[in-house]
Write a protein that holds these residues in place. Structure first.
Motif, PDB file in Angstrom:
ATOM      1  N   GLU A 327      -4.734   8.321   8.932  1.00  0.00           N
ATOM      2  CA  GLU A 327      -4.269   7.232   8.204  1.00  0.00           C
ATOM      3  C   GLU A 327      -3.245   7.746   7.037  1.00  0.00           C
ATOM      4  O   GLU A 327      -2.274   7.022   6.654  1.00  0.00           O
ATOM      5  CB  GLU A 327      -5.375   6.732   7.073  1.00  0.00           C
ATOM      6  N   TYR A 330       0.236   7.523   8.382  1.00  0.00           N
ATOM      7  CA  TYR A 330       0.943   6.135   8.585  1.00  0.00           C
ATOM      8  C   TYR A 330       1.132   5.498   7.098  1.00  0.00           C
ATOM      9  O   TYR A 330       2.433   4.958   7.005  1.00  0.00           O
ATOM     10  CB  TYR A 330      -0.182   5.027   9.070  1.00  0.00           C
ATOM     11  N   ARG A 331       0.388   5.925   6.000  1.00  0.00           N
ATOM     12  CA  ARG A 331       0.909   5.291   4.734  1.00  0.00           C
ATOM     13  C   ARG A 331       1.948   6.208   4.232  1.00  0.00           C
ATOM     14  O   ARG A 331       3.191   5.759   3.505  1.00  0.00           O
ATOM     15  CB  ARG A 331      -0.388   5.626   3.804  1.00  0.00           C
ATOM     16  N   LYS A 332       2.286   7.607   4.725  1.00  0.00           N
ATOM     17  CA  LYS A 332       3.339   8.132   4.293  1.00  0.00           C
ATOM     18  C   LYS A 332       4.776   7.623   4.924  1.00  0.00           C
ATOM     19  O   LYS A 332       5.721   7.556   4.175  1.00  0.00           O
ATOM     20  CB  LYS A 332       3.252   9.820   4.725  1.00  0.00           C
ATOM     21  N   ASP A 333       4.700   7.231   6.195  1.00  0.00           N
ATOM     22  CA  ASP A 333       5.770   6.706   6.879  1.00  0.00           C
ATOM     23  C   ASP A 333       5.989   5.479   6.257  1.00  0.00           C
ATOM     24  O   ASP A 333       7.229   5.157   6.010  1.00  0.00           O
ATOM     25  CB  ASP A 333       5.496   6.487   8.046  1.00  0.00           C
ATOM     26  N   ASN A 334       5.153   4.674   5.888  1.00  0.00           N
ATOM     27  CA  ASN A 334       5.236   3.438   5.289  1.00  0.00           C
ATOM     28  C   ASN A 334       5.833   3.338   3.869  1.00  0.00           C
ATOM     29  O   ASN A 334       6.886   2.896   3.491  1.00  0.00           O
ATOM     30  CB  ASN A 334       3.898   2.428   5.207  1.00  0.00           C
ATOM     31  N   ALA A 335       5.559   4.549   3.107  1.00  0.00           N
ATOM     32  CA  ALA A 335       6.199   4.801   1.937  1.00  0.00           C
ATOM     33  C   ALA A 335       7.430   5.264   1.855  1.00  0.00           C
ATOM     34  O   ALA A 335       8.525   4.688   1.177  1.00  0.00           O
ATOM     35  CB  ALA A 335       5.195   5.873   1.098  1.00  0.00           C
ATOM     36  N   LEU A 337       9.615   4.317   4.208  1.00  0.00           N
ATOM     37  CA  LEU A 337      10.465   2.979   4.382  1.00  0.00           C
ATOM     38  C   LEU A 337      10.633   2.344   3.342  1.00  0.00           C
ATOM     39  O   LEU A 337      11.890   1.828   3.211  1.00  0.00           O
ATOM     40  CB  LEU A 337       9.834   2.165   5.545  1.00  0.00           C
ATOM     41  N   ARG A 338       9.831   2.156   2.226  1.00  0.00           N
ATOM     42  CA  ARG A 338       9.830   1.403   1.172  1.00  0.00           C
ATOM     43  C   ARG A 338      10.699   1.974   0.298  1.00  0.00           C
ATOM     44  O   ARG A 338      11.660   1.341  -0.484  1.00  0.00           O
ATOM     45  CB  ARG A 338       8.541   1.089   0.558  1.00  0.00           C
ATOM     46  N   ARG A 340      13.313   3.762   0.988  1.00  0.00           N
ATOM     47  CA  ARG A 340      14.490   3.852   1.600  1.00  0.00           C
ATOM     48  C   ARG A 340      15.111   2.368   1.283  1.00  0.00           C
ATOM     49  O   ARG A 340      16.136   2.440   0.917  1.00  0.00           O
ATOM     50  CB  ARG A 340      14.526   4.218   3.128  1.00  0.00           C
TER      51      ARG A 340
END
Length: 428
Positions: A327, A330-335, A337-338, A340
């Motif tokens: 998990e 996934y949260r790191k990748d989402n962060a 993206l935000r 960026r």
């Protein structure tokens, strides 16, 4: 990685201070190196006050102290147990105290699979996580202080422009009144000039009140109820060159919020190791001495036991730990993206405002300043009306306010870029 808990406490604050010194806005810190009076406040001083006295930051010291206690608990070996067992003290037949058997034993658990080190590993990883969260909070604090400082500095500049506007309005009122006395201007123009002067004074008063409120908001970042300074020291119209967007994005990994995910990932890995270690069954052992009262003899007794199917019973906890570990990714990748998206918006907005600022500063303001001069001269010669002169004044005043707003927007987006990348623009 860690020695005693106290060692961890001694090493951590230095990292936070290094971060603080790295993200201070270069454009204001440089300007604050010039001579200042005691009643002026620079951005560097505001940040120092906030880091030293912000009421939220001591919470992390308490969390470190709590981890010190948890580490002490996690490093302890299983407890020893002292037991006393009596047999045959009561019952049918010849049972009684004289025929009883007493067993005195010492027992404990022999942990298998490195459980103790796995427990310590979780706490050690949480030390890093707390420090990463501290750095992230400090960076957010720097962002808030910087944004408030820029907004307050912009109001301070608007007050200067508004004071000049009052002077211009007073001069215009006197000029119109003199011309009206000479019969060269209608009385209505005098009333308009008088109203314009009143509006300019009201605007100056409003800005002054807003300025006091913003200064108090800035001082609240270091726990003060009111500002103990009169002015801010900084250059609103100084900007740093910036690198390309791709170069800036590469530096997002330095953002402490991303470091939080990296340290949280290490905590989850340590939890997985602990869950895996629980699959190895611990051995419960006991050793003691038995003494039958009837014979007064002594006998050494020993026992050992091990639970069965520990690995199977532990599958649920291991599965949960692995899911928590995944998990975080996934949260790191989402962060990322935000971050960026926010970086791209801040970068593009700053570039847009830079172009607007150059056009205002090099063309619009000089043209409107010259137009006001020509209109005033024309009014005094009777070529222009007061309304045209007043419109020229309003156009120039509006443009100067727009210039301040544009400069403020450039610096606010510059501060956001530095906050997202964790580095000042000059270093990039």
């Amino acid at each position: 990685m860690f020695g005693e808990p106290g060692d961890a406490q001694q090493k951590r604050p230095k990292q936070s201070w290094l971060l603080c010194s790295a993200v201070v806005l270069v454009w204001l810190v440089t300007s604050s190196a010039h001579a200042q009076t005691d009643d002026q406040l620079s951005l560097g001083e505001a940040i120092s006050h906030a880091i030293a006295r912000n009421p939220d930051l001591p919470i992390f010291d308490l969390r470190i102290r709590a981890l010190d206690g948890r580490r002490m608990t996690a490093s302890q070996l299983p407890a020893y147990e002292l037991g006393l067992e009596t047999e045959g003290i009561a019952g049918s037949g010849d049972q009684g105290v004289d025929t009883a058997e007493y067993t005195l034993s010492l027992s404990s658990i022999l942990e298998m699979g490195g459980k103790r080190q796995a427990r310590i590993g979780i706490v050690d990883a949480e030390y890093d996580l707390v420090e990463a969260e501290r750095r992230a909070d400090i960076l957010d604090l720097l962002g808030r202080v910087t944004q408030t400082f820029i907004s307050t500095l912009a109001i301070q500049e608007k007050i200067r422009v508004a004071a000049e506007a009052v002077d211009i309005a007073e001069t215009a009122y006197e000029t119109v009144k003199r011309r009206a006395q000479q019969g060269a201007a209608p009385e209505a123009d005098v009333l308009r000039a008088k109203a314009a002067l009143a509006e300019a004074r009201i605007e100056l008063a409003n800005l002054t009140t807003n300025y006091q409120v913003q200064k108090a908001n800035l001082a609240a970042n270091w726990g003060e109820m009111s500002a103990n300074y009169s002015r801010l020291h900084g250059d609103l119209f100084r900007f740093e060159a910036t690198a390309s967007f791709d170069n800036l994005f590469e530096r997002i990994a330095n953002n402490p919020n991303i470091e939080v995910f990296a340290n949280e990932q290490r905590v989850r890995e340590a939890e997985v190791q602990l869950a895996e270690s629980l699959a190895d069954s611990d051995i419960r052992w006991a050793i003691g001495a038995r003494r039958p009262e009837a014979t007064n003899d002594f006998a050494v007794v020993a026992s050992a036991s091990i639970p069965l199917f520990s690995g199977k019973r532990n599958r649920g906890q291991l599965r949960s730990a692995l899911a928590a570990q995944e998990e975080v990714l996934y949260r790191k990748d989402n962060a990322l993206l935000r971050l960026r998206a926010r970086l791209f918006e801040a970068y593009q907005t700053r570039q847009q405002y830079l172009e607007a600022f150059r056009a205002m500063n090099k063309q619009i303001i000089p043209d409107l300043t010259e137009a006001l001069r020509l209109t005033r001269e024309g009014y005094e010669r009777g070529r222009y009306s007061y309304l045209e002169w007043n419109a020229a004044q309003a156009d120039l005043l509006s443009a100067r306010h727009s210039l301040i707003e544009t400069a403020s927007s450039i610096l606010l987006n510059q501060a956001l870029i530095e906050q997202l990348t964790g580095q000042p623009l000059e270093a990039q």
